[in-house]
Write a protein that holds these residues in place. Structure first.
Motif, PDB file in Angstrom:
ATOM      1  N   ASP A   1      -5.506 -36.312  95.231  1.00  2.65           N
ATOM      2  CA  ASP A   1      -6.478 -36.836  94.274  1.00  2.65           C
ATOM      3  C   ASP A   1      -7.515 -35.762  93.954  1.00  2.65           C
ATOM      4  O   ASP A   1      -8.201 -35.279  94.858  1.00  2.65           O
ATOM      5  CB  ASP A   1      -7.160 -38.066  94.877  1.00  2.65           C
TER       6      ASP A   1
ATOM      7  N   SER B   1     -10.289 -36.237  92.440  1.00  2.00           N
ATOM      8  CA  SER B   1     -11.627 -36.839  92.360  1.00  2.00           C
ATOM      9  C   SER B   1     -12.552 -36.287  93.441  1.00  2.00           C
ATOM     10  O   SER B   1     -12.227 -36.324  94.628  1.00  2.00           O
ATOM     11  CB  SER B   1     -11.544 -38.357  92.522  1.00  2.00           C
TER      12      SER B   1
ATOM     13  N   GLN C   1      -1.980 -43.721  90.482  1.00  2.00           N
ATOM     14  CA  GLN C   1      -2.865 -44.770  91.005  1.00  2.00           C
ATOM     15  C   GLN C   1      -2.867 -45.990  90.075  1.00  2.00           C
ATOM     16  O   GLN C   1      -2.956 -47.124  90.539  1.00  2.00           O
ATOM     17  CB  GLN C   1      -4.291 -44.246  91.194  1.00  2.00           C
TER      18      GLN C   1
ATOM     19  N   GLN D   1     -13.928 -43.064  92.183  1.00  2.00           N
ATOM     20  CA  GLN D   1     -12.639 -43.647  91.773  1.00  2.00           C
ATOM     21  C   GLN D   1     -12.705 -44.394  90.442  1.00  2.00           C
ATOM     22  O   GLN D   1     -11.702 -44.950  89.994  1.00  2.00           O
ATOM     23  CB  GLN D   1     -12.143 -44.608  92.864  1.00  2.00           C
TER      24      GLN D   1
ATOM     25  N   ASN E   1      -9.997 -43.457  87.843  1.00  2.00           N
ATOM     26  CA  ASN E   1      -8.660 -43.883  88.275  1.00  2.00           C
ATOM     27  C   ASN E   1      -8.488 -45.395  88.148  1.00  2.00           C
ATOM     28  O   ASN E   1      -7.426 -45.895  87.753  1.00  2.00           O
ATOM     29  CB  ASN E   1      -8.419 -43.473  89.732  1.00  2.00           C
TER      30      ASN E   1
ATOM     31  N   THR F   1     -16.842 -50.404  91.553  1.00  2.00           N
ATOM     32  CA  THR F   1     -17.045 -49.259  92.455  1.00  2.00           C
ATOM     33  C   THR F   1     -18.327 -49.430  93.244  1.00  2.00           C
ATOM     34  O   THR F   1     -19.285 -50.060  92.797  1.00  2.00           O
ATOM     35  CB  THR F   1     -17.093 -47.917  91.704  1.00  2.00           C
TER      36      THR F   1
END
Length: 416
Positions: free
Chosen positions: A79, A81, A169, A191, A194, A214
């Motif tokens: 990932d 991120s 994802q 995230q 995603n 989130t």
């Protein structure tokens, strides 16, 4: 009666949420399925991951059904991120090993919930299917506008491997929607992009609305990342972060951070937290709120018996009864003090040599001066005589000398 959404608001656990009005309505009317994902890129989860798990637990306590996806497939990709450069690709064997350990940590808090491995479905998708069935739903212009991608494009660049991570994802959310009617994904603030990809994919394929939420980035008031030390992350695995070290990290949080952490990391009620806050600030030096935080979170992660043990270590150190420490607890109790290994060339060693060789002081004259000032104790006993000698038998368990210099500076000397 309080709703899950009101509870999350009180605990300041909502950073961003899609269609808040509709999600609130849904949570009030029905019990939903939600999920969070964790890539097994390390052998343990850390405090940042724990916040997500505890939030799943909050939903569970309100009657909702949490699921977990462990990214056995996505961990093979990585990932981007929150990462400034490309991750090193992980070996499948290592990911499997990490997956088993992380699953145990999750189940110790959430119980016997369903844990999916996304390798199960991602490994079944061939290249043509990936491009035709999923890739066609993603616009490159939208993908490069995601914060994690923009950050990398402006610095070190991003490979197609990591660039495709958000699609993988998104497929996770789609599969859980199809298998379990999962309607909400939660995750850390990094995230968001995603999660939005998954929501959009479900809308395009099934014409249904699902939701994303989130949690805030864990920062202290001073701007530092909570759950990190100079030596790295605070892990849930006792072999990576000792339980006493875990307890002490929480016990030492600042007054300006502790109430928010009580809200986010414990299951204390609003009334209980407000009462603790009131009592704490009557006399902050007593560190009441920090003690409650350390107790509650250590018990969640390590259990009640382990909490009793680390509190016993803490009490021993406070009152100076060092001889009550068990052999295996000595290194744990003094995990963060200077330590030195020395060998006894003779059967005995003078206190002056012990202090100098153990690097407690730079010279014997400095050692003598400290002893004259009653500023040195060895294994809990104040040294009054600079001619004193020690043998291996005087060491705790024939191995350790715990030196205290002044009021609070400890040193650990280990006999080889």
């Amino acid at each position: 009666m309080e709703t899950i959404f009101e509870d999350l608001k009180f605990r300041e656990l909502i950073n961003q949420v899609t269609n808040e009005k509709e999600l609130k309505k849904k949570l009030e009317k029905e019990k939903i399925v939600l999920y969070a994902g964790f890539d097994p890129t390390a052998p343990s989860l850390h405090l940042g991951n724990l916040l997500v798990i505890l939030t799943l637990k909050r939903f569970q306590n309100f009657g909702h059904k949490p699921l977990v996806v462990i990214g056995g497939g996505t961990a093979l990709i990585g990932d981007p991120s929150g990462k400034e450069k490309e991750r090193e690709l992980q070996l499948k064997e290592k990911i499997e090993e990490n997956k088993e350990k992380i699953s145990k940590e999750i189940k110790s808090i959430l119980g016997e919930i369903k844990i999916y491995d996304n390798f199960e479905w991602l490994s079944q998708i061939n290249l043509f299917s990936f491009l035709r069935d999923y890739g066609k739903h993603f616009q490159v212009s939208e993908m490069i506008s995601k914060e994690s991608v923009k950050l990398r494009l402006s610095s070190t660049g991003i490979s197609f491997c990591e660039f495709s991570y958000m699609i993988l994802q998104a497929i996770d959310f789609l599969k859980l929607f199809e298998k379990e009617n999962c309607q909400l994904q939660i995750g850390g603030s990094d995230q968001w992009g995603n999660i939005i990809c998954g929501i959009d994919l479900i809308k395009k394929i099934h014409k249904k609305e699902v939701f994303g939420l989130t949690l805030p980035l864990l920062l202290t008031k001073s701007g530092k990342k909570f759950g990190k030390t100079e030596k790295g992350a605070i892990f849930l695995d006792r072999n990576l972060t000792l339980p006493y070290q875990f307890y002490q990290y929480l016990f030492n949080v600042a007054d300006e951070d502790v109430i928010l952490l009580l809200k986010r990391f414990t299951f204390l009620s609003k009334k209980e937290i407000l009462e603790i806050e009131k009592e704490h600030f009557k006399d902050p030096k007593k560190r009441l709120a920090q003690k409650v935080l350390a107790q509650k979170v250590t018990e969640i992660v390590h259990g009640s018996e382990e909490l009793k043990r680390v509190e016993r270590i803490s009490e021993i150190l406070f009152y100076g009864n060092l001889k009550e420490l068990k052999k295996e607890e000595i290194k744990e109790a003094f995990y963060n003090v200077p330590s030195e290994k020395i060998s006894l060339k003779e059967k005995k060693i003078s206190v002056l040599d012990l202090l100098k060789e153990g690097k407690v002081v730079p010279s014997k004259s400095e050692a003598k001066r400290l002893i004259q000032q009653r500023g040195v104790s060895v294994n809990g006993e104040i040294i009054l005589n600079s001619e004193k000698n020690f043998s291996k038998n005087d060491a705790l368990y024939g191995k350790y000398f715990i030196i205290k210099k002044g009021k609070k500076h400890y040193f650990l000397i280990e006999i080889e």
